[in-house]
Motif scaffolding. Sequence first.
Motif, short mmCIF file in Angstrom:
data_model
loop_
_atom_site.label_atom_id
_atom_site.label_comp_id
_atom_site.label_asym_id
_atom_site.label_seq_id
_atom_site.Cartn_x
_atom_site.Cartn_y
_atom_site.Cartn_z
N LEU A 234 58.60 26.82 -11.07
CA LEU A 234 59.41 27.95 -10.59
C LEU A 234 58.83 28.65 -9.37
CD1 LEU A 234 60.25 29.57 -14.05
CD2 LEU A 234 61.68 28.05 -12.68
N TYR A 235 57.52 28.59 -9.18
CA TYR A 235 56.90 29.36 -8.10
C TYR A 235 57.52 29.05 -6.74
CZ TYR A 235 53.10 30.56 -11.36
OH TYR A 235 52.37 31.04 -12.42
N GLY A 236 57.61 27.77 -6.41
CA GLY A 236 58.12 27.40 -5.09
C GLY A 236 59.60 27.68 -4.93
N VAL A 237 60.38 27.47 -5.98
CA VAL A 237 61.82 27.71 -5.91
C VAL A 237 62.10 29.18 -5.68
CG1 VAL A 237 63.98 27.61 -7.20
CG2 VAL A 237 62.37 25.71 -7.36
N ILE A 238 61.45 30.04 -6.44
CA ILE A 238 61.71 31.47 -6.36
C ILE A 238 61.19 32.06 -5.05
CG2 ILE A 238 61.27 33.69 -7.49
CD1 ILE A 238 63.22 31.73 -8.91
N ALA A 239 60.17 31.44 -4.47
CA ALA A 239 59.61 31.96 -3.22
C ALA A 239 60.62 31.95 -2.08
CB ALA A 239 58.38 31.15 -2.82
N THR A 240 61.69 31.15 -2.22
CA THR A 240 62.70 31.06 -1.15
C THR A 240 63.99 31.80 -1.50
OG1 THR A 240 63.71 29.03 -2.03
CG2 THR A 240 61.80 28.76 -0.60
N LYS A 241 64.02 32.47 -2.66
CA LYS A 241 65.27 33.09 -3.14
C LYS A 241 65.19 34.61 -3.11
CE LYS A 241 67.44 29.26 -4.41
NZ LYS A 241 68.76 28.85 -3.88
N SER A 242 66.32 35.24 -2.74
CA SER A 242 66.39 36.69 -2.75
C SER A 242 67.32 37.23 -3.83
CB SER A 242 66.86 37.22 -1.39
OG SER A 242 65.96 36.88 -0.37
N ASP A 243 68.15 36.36 -4.40
CA ASP A 243 69.15 36.83 -5.36
C ASP A 243 68.75 36.59 -6.80
OD1 ASP A 243 69.32 34.12 -5.01
OD2 ASP A 243 71.51 34.02 -5.03
N VAL A 244 67.57 35.99 -7.03
CA VAL A 244 67.04 35.82 -8.38
C VAL A 244 65.57 36.21 -8.35
CG1 VAL A 244 68.64 34.00 -9.10
CG2 VAL A 244 66.52 33.38 -7.94
N LYS A 245 65.03 36.49 -9.55
CA LYS A 245 63.62 36.90 -9.64
C LYS A 245 62.95 36.23 -10.83
CE LYS A 245 64.94 41.05 -12.27
NZ LYS A 245 65.00 42.53 -12.29
N LEU A 246 61.65 36.03 -10.72
CA LEU A 246 60.84 35.49 -11.79
C LEU A 246 60.17 36.66 -12.51
CD1 LEU A 246 59.47 33.09 -13.26
CD2 LEU A 246 57.71 33.13 -11.46
N LEU A 247 60.43 36.79 -13.80
CA LEU A 247 59.86 37.89 -14.57
C LEU A 247 58.35 37.71 -14.75
CD1 LEU A 247 62.54 38.29 -17.40
CD2 LEU A 247 62.45 39.42 -15.16
N ASP A 248 57.65 38.82 -14.93
CA ASP A 248 56.22 38.75 -15.22
C ASP A 248 55.98 38.17 -16.62
OD1 ASP A 248 55.53 39.84 -12.77
OD2 ASP A 248 55.56 41.90 -13.53
N ALA A 249 56.91 38.42 -17.53
CA ALA A 249 56.76 37.97 -18.92
C ALA A 249 56.87 36.45 -19.01
CB ALA A 249 57.81 38.62 -19.80
N THR A 250 56.00 35.83 -19.79
CA THR A 250 56.06 34.40 -20.07
C THR A 250 55.98 34.20 -21.58
OG1 THR A 250 53.64 34.15 -19.92
CG2 THR A 250 54.90 33.85 -17.88
N PHE A 251 56.19 32.96 -22.01
CA PHE A 251 56.04 32.65 -23.43
C PHE A 251 55.55 31.22 -23.58
CE2 PHE A 251 60.38 31.59 -22.27
CZ PHE A 251 60.62 30.38 -22.90
N GLY A 252 54.86 30.97 -24.69
CA GLY A 252 54.37 29.63 -24.98
C GLY A 252 53.29 29.18 -24.01
N THR A 253 52.85 27.96 -24.17
CA THR A 253 51.87 27.35 -23.27
C THR A 253 52.30 25.93 -22.93
OG1 THR A 253 50.51 26.59 -25.14
CG2 THR A 253 49.93 28.70 -24.13
N ASN A 254 52.00 25.53 -21.71
CA ASN A 254 52.29 24.18 -21.24
C ASN A 254 51.02 23.61 -20.62
OD1 ASN A 254 54.91 25.94 -20.83
ND2 ASN A 254 55.61 23.85 -21.13
N PRO A 255 50.18 22.97 -21.42
CA PRO A 255 48.93 22.41 -20.88
C PRO A 255 49.20 21.12 -20.12
CG PRO A 255 49.11 21.96 -23.24
CD PRO A 255 50.29 22.81 -22.89
#
Length: 312
Positions: A234-255
């Motif tokens: 998500l980091y790269g996708v959201i870095a180019t978007k102004s109409d959506v946001k990545l929340l600070d909250a996360t859940f689970g783990t993905n090792p």
Amino acid sequence: MRTRTTVVTAVAAALVAVLAACGSAPNQAPGAAAKPAAADIAGQIDETAVVDAAPVGQNLPSTPMLDKIRQKGELTFAGSRNTIGFSQLDPATGKLSGFDAGIAQLLAKYLLGKPNAKLQSGGSDTREALLGNHTIDVAIQTYTITPDRAKLVNFAGPYYMAASGIVVKSADTTIKQASDLAGKNVATESGAAKDALLAAVPTAKPILFDTAAQCVAAVEQGRAEAMTLNNASLYGVIATKSDVKLLDATFGTNPFGIGMPKDDPKFKDVVNQFLKTIESDGTWTKLWESTVGKLIKTPAPQPPQIGSVPGS
């Protein structure tokens, strides 16, 4: 006549200004700051200096996989072409850059003395098959370690601990954490992402797509109220978007682990030693800072302990 000409000219100028504004940021929310284009962001990511200074493995034991890789003179790996920050291919130069791409280059240098890593295309649903028939040597592709996958492939690592992130429209104030996804349509991908969502929020309604870009588009278009994937996607996708946001909250783990064929356990030991080496000498942190760190502007995380999750 002069007055009429003046009015027409003024109207035309106004239309040009409006069209220029619309063309400059077609997805920009009212009042939101313009975001850079994907190509501009990708251009900031370059792990070359880190790879150039990276270590070469000494006195490595002979294993069938290592002998094969050295005979070929290259490391063949499954990886992404379009995950900005982790593995992004520049079609103009043919250069692959990002954190995962850098891990592949570092591993190749550790094994061969040179960062000769060759990308072999493969989707997330074909990695086990490609490893099983030795079409590729390793998979370094935001590849989450799970006990079920570990029945089919060996995993070195984890080398990064991701988590499930949540994306909503910029103006949305109703969704603040995973529990708020209950009963809502949530765009995601099949496999680990969907499983993580339903484990955290059993009443969420997954809508499945093939790529992160398609998931984001579903939120933008109102077909989904939110989306979730591992935050690395998500980091790269959201870095180019102004109409959506990545929340600070996360859940689970993905090792994330390095997948490899099941039939050479000694090679797994070699790759785990590689990871321990680049973590202890600071190479891992420098790689993060030159790739993902360019996107999220926060200090590098601590690398996870090798062998610390089921399946590793």
